[in-house]
Scaffold this active site. Sequence first.
Site, mmCIF file in Angstrom:
data_model
loop_
_atom_site.group_PDB
_atom_site.id
_atom_site.type_symbol
_atom_site.label_atom_id
_atom_site.label_comp_id
_atom_site.label_asym_id
_atom_site.label_seq_id
_atom_site.Cartn_x
_atom_site.Cartn_y
_atom_site.Cartn_z
ATOM 1 N N GLY A 117 31.803 44.214 55.391
ATOM 2 C CA GLY A 117 32.784 43.645 54.470
ATOM 3 C C GLY A 117 32.157 42.825 53.356
ATOM 4 O O GLY A 117 30.927 42.755 53.217
ATOM 5 N N VAL A 158 31.868 39.517 52.754
ATOM 6 C CA VAL A 158 30.930 38.445 53.136
ATOM 7 C C VAL A 158 29.889 38.997 54.097
ATOM 8 O O VAL A 158 28.689 38.773 53.941
ATOM 9 C CB VAL A 158 31.669 37.269 53.826
ATOM 10 C CG1 VAL A 158 30.672 36.196 54.265
ATOM 11 C CG2 VAL A 158 32.703 36.689 52.911
ATOM 12 N N TYR A 218 49.495 36.471 57.867
ATOM 13 C CA TYR A 218 48.031 36.340 57.881
ATOM 14 C C TYR A 218 47.639 34.884 58.116
ATOM 15 O O TYR A 218 46.758 34.578 58.925
ATOM 16 C CB TYR A 218 47.506 36.819 56.525
ATOM 17 C CG TYR A 218 46.042 36.615 56.274
ATOM 18 C CD1 TYR A 218 45.581 35.509 55.557
ATOM 19 C CD2 TYR A 218 45.103 37.528 56.740
ATOM 20 C CE1 TYR A 218 44.228 35.322 55.324
ATOM 21 C CE2 TYR A 218 43.746 37.345 56.493
ATOM 22 C CZ TYR A 218 43.320 36.240 55.780
ATOM 23 O OH TYR A 218 41.965 36.053 55.546
ATOM 24 N N LYS A 225 40.724 47.907 37.471
ATOM 25 C CA LYS A 225 41.707 48.181 36.400
ATOM 26 C C LYS A 225 41.032 48.195 35.029
ATOM 27 O O LYS A 225 41.319 49.042 34.174
ATOM 28 C CB LYS A 225 42.794 47.121 36.396
ATOM 29 C CG LYS A 225 43.837 47.263 37.488
ATOM 30 C CD LYS A 225 44.851 46.131 37.329
ATOM 31 C CE LYS A 225 45.997 46.287 38.279
ATOM 32 N NZ LYS A 225 46.975 45.181 38.124
ATOM 33 N N ARG A 285 42.810 29.415 40.676
ATOM 34 C CA ARG A 285 42.091 29.729 41.906
ATOM 35 C C ARG A 285 40.667 29.191 41.822
ATOM 36 O O ARG A 285 40.102 29.079 40.746
ATOM 37 C CB ARG A 285 42.028 31.255 42.128
ATOM 38 C CG ARG A 285 43.398 31.937 42.371
ATOM 39 C CD ARG A 285 43.964 31.593 43.721
ATOM 40 N NE ARG A 285 45.202 32.318 44.001
ATOM 41 C CZ ARG A 285 46.419 31.873 43.671
ATOM 42 N NH1 ARG A 285 46.547 30.727 43.023
ATOM 43 N NH2 ARG A 285 47.494 32.569 44.011
ATOM 44 N N ASP A 289 53.331 35.959 40.689
ATOM 45 C CA ASP A 289 52.207 35.038 40.478
ATOM 46 C C ASP A 289 51.635 34.554 41.803
ATOM 47 O O ASP A 289 50.521 34.083 41.888
ATOM 48 C CB ASP A 289 52.683 33.802 39.689
ATOM 49 C CG ASP A 289 52.466 33.966 38.183
ATOM 50 O OD1 ASP A 289 52.988 33.132 37.427
ATOM 51 O OD2 ASP A 289 51.770 34.918 37.786
HETATM 52 O O1 GFB Z 1 43.415 37.416 45.374
HETATM 53 P P1 GFB Z 1 44.895 37.468 45.226
HETATM 54 O O2 GFB Z 1 45.549 38.806 45.307
HETATM 55 O O3 GFB Z 1 45.624 36.611 46.344
HETATM 56 O O4 GFB Z 1 45.261 36.753 43.834
HETATM 57 P P2 GFB Z 1 45.829 35.030 46.482
HETATM 58 C C1 GFB Z 1 46.576 36.770 43.428
HETATM 59 C C2 GFB Z 1 46.700 36.127 42.040
HETATM 60 O O5 GFB Z 1 46.063 36.982 41.041
HETATM 61 C C3 GFB Z 1 48.173 36.035 41.657
HETATM 62 C C4 GFB Z 1 47.071 37.479 40.139
HETATM 63 O O6 GFB Z 1 48.377 34.951 40.781
HETATM 64 C C5 GFB Z 1 48.387 37.358 40.929
HETATM 65 O O7 GFB Z 1 49.495 37.295 40.014
HETATM 66 N N1 GFB Z 1 46.782 38.871 39.777
HETATM 67 C C6 GFB Z 1 46.800 39.350 38.511
HETATM 68 C C7 GFB Z 1 46.487 39.877 40.613
HETATM 69 N N2 GFB Z 1 46.556 40.678 38.508
HETATM 70 C C8 GFB Z 1 46.349 41.030 39.817
HETATM 71 C C9 GFB Z 1 46.052 42.274 40.449
HETATM 72 O O8 GFB Z 1 45.949 43.336 39.803
HETATM 73 N N3 GFB Z 1 45.863 42.226 41.814
HETATM 74 C C10 GFB Z 1 45.994 41.085 42.529
HETATM 75 N N4 GFB Z 1 45.790 41.124 43.862
HETATM 76 N N5 GFB Z 1 46.320 39.881 41.975
HETATM 77 C C11 GFB Z 1 44.696 35.377 48.766
HETATM 78 C C12 GFB Z 1 45.187 35.888 50.100
HETATM 79 O O9 GFB Z 1 45.838 34.887 48.055
HETATM 80 O O10 GFB Z 1 43.813 34.282 48.916
HETATM 81 C C13 GFB Z 1 44.004 36.357 50.898
HETATM 82 O O11 GFB Z 1 46.096 36.966 49.873
HETATM 83 C C14 GFB Z 1 42.909 35.350 50.936
HETATM 84 O O12 GFB Z 1 44.432 36.671 52.197
HETATM 85 C C15 GFB Z 1 42.630 34.710 49.582
HETATM 86 O O13 GFB Z 1 43.224 34.379 51.860
HETATM 87 C C16 GFB Z 1 41.719 33.481 49.721
HETATM 88 O O14 GFB Z 1 44.683 34.280 45.919
HETATM 89 O O15 GFB Z 1 47.195 34.726 45.964
#
Ligand code: GFB
Length: 324
Positions: free
Chosen positions: A10, A12, A137, A199, A220, A280
């Site tokens: 994976g 990490v 999760y 993308k 983030r 979001d």
């Molecule tokens: O990494 P991510 O999917 O999850 O990021 P989380 C989500 C953020 O990125 C949201 C924006 O604000 C989305 O609106 N974003 C923009 C996108 N475009 C995209 C896209 O094309 N794909 C995705 N995925 N997001 C994660 C958890 O939460 O945090 C995991 O789901 C893990 O399990 C990680 O724990 C640390 O950051 O919201």
Amino acid sequence: MKTLLTGAGGLVGSTIEADIRVMGRTTPWKVPLPASNCWYDLTNFDDTLNLFEETQPTHVIHTAAKVGGLGANLAHMGEFYYDNMLINLNVLEAARRSGVTKVISFMSTCIFPADVKYPITEDMLHDGEPHSSNFGYAYAKRMLDVQSRAYNEQYGTTMVDGKFSFGTKYITVIPTNIYGPNDNFELENSHVVPALIHKCYIAKRDKTPFVIWGSGKPLREFIFSEDVGKITKSLLDTYADTDPIIISTGVEHSIRDVVISIADAMDFQGPIIYDDRRPDGQYKKTTSNKKLINQLPGLEFTPLQEGIQKTVDWFVANYENCRK
Ligand code: GFB
């Protein structure tokens, strides 16, 4: 010392050296594995116990999990809970039965309560409901902390020939959003950085717009996978406490910052569109990395632009075979 690493293929896991490297049988793995790797289904207890009895490790780095980004968690809430509960219960119980003294298990900063004061610290872990976007999760991951503490309580110190001897010292680490080579770049279910790199690659190749979910305003903390691998090995050797420890850079970036870094790294000049029909998710999850810096003074993190460039270069070079 003989270290077993779960989730070796994976994001990490692929940055961490270990004597035994275990891949998940459920991983649809496209990259040919080095022969030394072995495959076990960690959702099956007998398979997991067999792994530990066969290999007899003394230390375990447990990164294996069913993971995904915002989209995947929203669509598969029950599976994320069930599979991760099984994996974690099996790995820690098989480790204990096989006499493993130290286990480092991976949680994540997205599992903290959604309604919390910032910056988030380790002691807030159980102070409220996780964010609605990934509570399945999140609760499964929180149980790693509960199971580790319960085992340390019951099995932490044992009497051997009338003398105290240390039994389990099982700890958890709580990394923020990790990104880097060897990630899952699948468009709908992966995390934001790999999804956007994929993308942007397609947008550049097909001369189409680069479409971003949501407003781009959420914040983030992103940490490069190779930094997490180094930190984990240092903690395995030096961290003697049993409380969880957050692994984060302490630096926040907006999704828009990430978009610009990826477009620059990919040399993409086309239109960028923010699609507000997509969620979001959590607005922010700012953490304190004070405990980590106290534990590992002088720690340096890979700057976002450098990490993004390394990840983009890896993705372009491995486009045919990577997970996407
Ligand atoms: O990494 P991510 O999917 O999850 O990021 P989380 C989500 C953020 O990125 C949201 C924006 O604000 C989305 O609106 N974003 C923009 C996108 N475009 C995209 C896209 O094309 N794909 C995705 N995925 N997001 C994660 C958890 O939460 O945090 C995991 O789901 C893990 O399990 C990680 O724990 C640390 O950051 O919201």
